[in-house]
Scaffold this motif. Structure first.
Motif, mmCIF file in Angstrom:
data_model
loop_
_atom_site.group_PDB
_atom_site.id
_atom_site.type_symbol
_atom_site.label_atom_id
_atom_site.label_comp_id
_atom_site.label_asym_id
_atom_site.label_seq_id
_atom_site.Cartn_x
_atom_site.Cartn_y
_atom_site.Cartn_z
ATOM 1 N N LEU A 1 0.821 -1.204 0.000
ATOM 2 C CA LEU A 1 0.000 0.000 0.000
ATOM 3 C C LEU A 1 0.857 1.258 0.000
ATOM 4 N N ASP A 2 2.001 1.222 0.708
ATOM 5 C CA ASP A 2 2.898 2.376 0.725
ATOM 6 C C ASP A 2 4.317 1.907 1.037
ATOM 7 N N ALA A 3 5.261 2.842 0.956
ATOM 8 C CA ALA A 3 6.678 2.503 1.136
ATOM 9 C C ALA A 3 6.980 2.063 2.566
ATOM 10 N N GLU A 4 6.299 2.657 3.532
ATOM 11 C CA GLU A 4 6.535 2.293 4.932
ATOM 12 C C GLU A 4 6.137 0.842 5.188
ATOM 13 N N LEU A 5 4.986 0.450 4.650
ATOM 14 C CA LEU A 5 4.530 -0.928 4.807
ATOM 15 C C LEU A 5 5.482 -1.893 4.095
ATOM 16 N N LYS A 6 5.983 -1.491 2.948
ATOM 17 C CA LYS A 6 6.946 -2.311 2.197
ATOM 18 C C LYS A 6 8.195 -2.571 3.038
ATOM 19 N N ASP A 7 8.699 -1.526 3.679
ATOM 20 C CA ASP A 7 9.899 -1.682 4.499
ATOM 21 C C ASP A 7 9.638 -2.600 5.689
ATOM 22 N N LYS A 8 8.462 -2.479 6.293
ATOM 23 C CA LYS A 8 8.126 -3.323 7.445
ATOM 24 C C LYS A 8 8.067 -4.799 7.060
ATOM 25 N N LEU A 9 7.498 -5.085 5.899
ATOM 26 C CA LEU A 9 7.332 -6.483 5.494
ATOM 27 C C LEU A 9 8.607 -7.076 4.910
ATOM 28 N N GLU A 10 9.415 -6.249 4.261
ATOM 29 C CA GLU A 10 10.645 -6.764 3.666
ATOM 30 C C GLU A 10 11.810 -6.767 4.647
ATOM 31 N N ASN A 11 11.716 -5.945 5.688
ATOM 32 C CA ASN A 11 12.772 -5.891 6.706
ATOM 33 C C ASN A 11 12.148 -5.951 8.103
ATOM 34 N N GLU B 1 12.848 -7.463 10.773
ATOM 35 C CA GLU B 1 13.749 -7.446 11.934
ATOM 36 C C GLU B 1 14.078 -6.023 12.378
ATOM 37 N N LYS B 2 13.906 -5.035 11.505
ATOM 38 C CA LYS B 2 14.152 -3.636 11.863
ATOM 39 C C LYS B 2 13.005 -3.052 12.678
ATOM 40 N N HIS B 3 11.843 -3.679 12.608
ATOM 41 C CA HIS B 3 10.643 -3.071 13.184
ATOM 42 C C HIS B 3 9.990 -3.896 14.291
ATOM 43 N N TYR B 4 10.201 -5.215 14.271
ATOM 44 C CA TYR B 4 9.424 -6.071 15.152
ATOM 45 C C TYR B 4 10.312 -7.012 15.960
ATOM 46 N N PRO B 5 9.808 -7.466 17.113
ATOM 47 C CA PRO B 5 10.540 -8.463 17.911
ATOM 48 C C PRO B 5 10.626 -9.807 17.184
ATOM 49 N N ASP B 6 11.464 -10.680 17.724
ATOM 50 C CA ASP B 6 11.714 -11.974 17.086
ATOM 51 C C ASP B 6 10.444 -12.789 16.888
ATOM 52 N N GLU B 7 9.544 -12.747 17.890
ATOM 53 C CA GLU B 7 8.326 -13.558 17.793
ATOM 54 C C GLU B 7 7.514 -13.197 16.554
ATOM 55 N N VAL B 8 7.410 -11.894 16.278
ATOM 56 C CA VAL B 8 6.655 -11.439 15.110
ATOM 57 C C VAL B 8 7.373 -11.858 13.827
ATOM 58 N N CYS B 9 8.682 -11.636 13.787
ATOM 59 C CA CYS B 9 9.456 -11.950 12.573
ATOM 60 C C CYS B 9 9.332 -13.425 12.202
ATOM 61 N N GLN B 10 9.456 -14.293 13.193
ATOM 62 C CA GLN B 10 9.413 -15.726 12.918
ATOM 63 C C GLN B 10 8.056 -16.149 12.377
ATOM 64 N N GLU B 11 6.992 -15.669 13.016
ATOM 65 C CA GLU B 11 5.656 -16.063 12.574
ATOM 66 C C GLU B 11 5.318 -15.427 11.230
ATOM 67 N N LEU B 12 5.681 -14.162 11.064
ATOM 68 C CA LEU B 12 5.372 -13.447 9.831
ATOM 69 C C LEU B 12 6.045 -14.101 8.631
ATOM 70 N N CYS B 13 7.309 -14.482 8.781
ATOM 71 C CA CYS B 13 8.048 -15.082 7.660
ATOM 72 C C CYS B 13 7.395 -16.373 7.180
ATOM 73 N N GLN B 14 6.851 -17.145 8.105
ATOM 74 C CA GLN B 14 6.189 -18.395 7.714
ATOM 75 C C GLN B 14 4.987 -18.124 6.813
ATOM 76 N N PHE B 15 4.175 -17.141 7.199
ATOM 77 C CA PHE B 15 2.977 -16.842 6.415
ATOM 78 C C PHE B 15 3.324 -16.169 5.087
ATOM 79 N N ILE B 16 4.362 -15.344 5.088
ATOM 80 C CA ILE B 16 4.778 -14.693 3.843
ATOM 81 C C ILE B 16 5.208 -15.740 2.815
ATOM 82 N N GLU B 17 5.903 -16.773 3.266
ATOM 83 C CA GLU B 17 6.329 -17.838 2.356
ATOM 84 C C GLU B 17 5.133 -18.585 1.780
ATOM 85 N N ILE B 18 4.119 -18.813 2.616
ATOM 86 C CA ILE B 18 2.905 -19.487 2.130
ATOM 87 C C ILE B 18 2.207 -18.619 1.090
#
Length: 284
Positions: A7-17, A19-36
């Motif tokens: 939707l915007d550049a800020e959201l792009k950075d959050k989803l592509e990086n 680890e810069k924005h979220y704790p480990d728990e979020v990163c680990q779970e998010l990466c699994q769903f992004i791959e699906i």
């Protein structure tokens, strides 16, 4: 394989990086769903009544997206972090209080940095209420006024379970708990803040207020919200209610500013980054 749009550049950075924005728990779970999503294009059927928007509700986040199977694209619309769930796991919050009829003691006390100082004073043998109040910077025309501030501090440390008091004659003498001792002994300011935050979040009035004023709650963080949540109605007109409200307000603002836990202020959030990348730092 599907490609992503945002939707915007800020959201792009959050989803592509993440680890810069979220704790480990979020990163680990998010990466699994992004791959699906990248592989299959969707996790669940879209909501046709909401413009074909699909949602993923994980343990730590809620993600909204639209799948375009013809173009092999997925447009990410929004991600919302489930702050309360993160707090429960990161800070070992009990959140199992079932004694709803119990009236909590709400202290009237100094701000958090002085709580840390008080723990260090107790570690060094300063346990008398007058001496504690004096060393914390309180002055008064009479000794009892200074002693009273020392008593307020001791009471705050008790409700946070950073000290336990034993009786010596007519006096109550504070002794540090394991967590209180860790705060007092370390010179690592960030660790002090983490440990004190854990203690405060496990104090029911603080937890209930934060729970009501984060993203999942509906209340704004102000005096009326604090009093409605933390004080029985008959106590809200007491002479000390405003001072006790101020204590809770100061504590929660400090928690938010040092840890990044978001609270809904009139006009917007305070939002930084949740600390505690290593949960073992704060476990006893």
């Amino acid at each position: 394989m599907f490609n992503f749009e945002y939707l915007d550049a800020e959201l792009k950075d959050k989803l592509e990086n993440p680890e810069k924005h979220y704790p480990d728990e979020v990163c680990q779970e998010l990466c699994q769903f992004i791959e699906i999503l990248r592989k299959d294009g969707q996790v669940r059927d879209p909501d046709y009544f909401r413009g074909n928007i699909s949602g993923i509700s994980g343990k730590t986040f809620y993600l909204q997206y639209i799948s375009d199977f013809h173009r092999k694209f997925i447009k990410i619309i929004d991600i919302e972090i489930k702050t309360v769930e993160l707090l429960r796991t990161q800070f070992s919050i009990q959140d199992t209080w079932d004694d709803s009829d119990v009236i909590e003691v709400i202290p009237q006390c100094d701000p958090p940095p002085k709580i840390i100082k008080a723990l260090k004073l107790i570690l060094n043998g300063i346990v008398d209420s007058y001496e504690l109040g004096y060393e914390l910077g309180h002055r008064g025309k009479e000794r009892r006024y200074i002693s009273r501030h020392g008593q307020y501090t001791r009471q705050a440390l008790e409700v946070l379970k950073l000290v336990e008091c034993r009786k010596e004659g007519r006096k109550l003498v504070p002794e540090l708990t394991a967590r209180g001792e860790r705060i007092a002994k370390t010179d690592d300011e960030q660790l002090q803040h983490k440990l004190l935050t854990v203690a405060m979040l496990n104090y029911r009035p603080v937890w209930n207020i934060i729970n009501a004023t984060t993203e999942s709650g509906k209340d704004e963080f102000d005096d009326s919200t604090i009093q409605r949540i933390a004080f029985p109605e008959e106590f809200r007109t007491a002479n000390t209610c405003d001072r006790r409200t101020s204590t809770l307000k100061t504590w929660i603002k400090w928690i938010s500013s040092t840890s990044g836990i978001p609270i809904r202020l009139p006009g917007g959030y305070i939002q930084l980054t949740l600390f505690s990348q290593n949960p073992s730092d704060i476990q006893e």
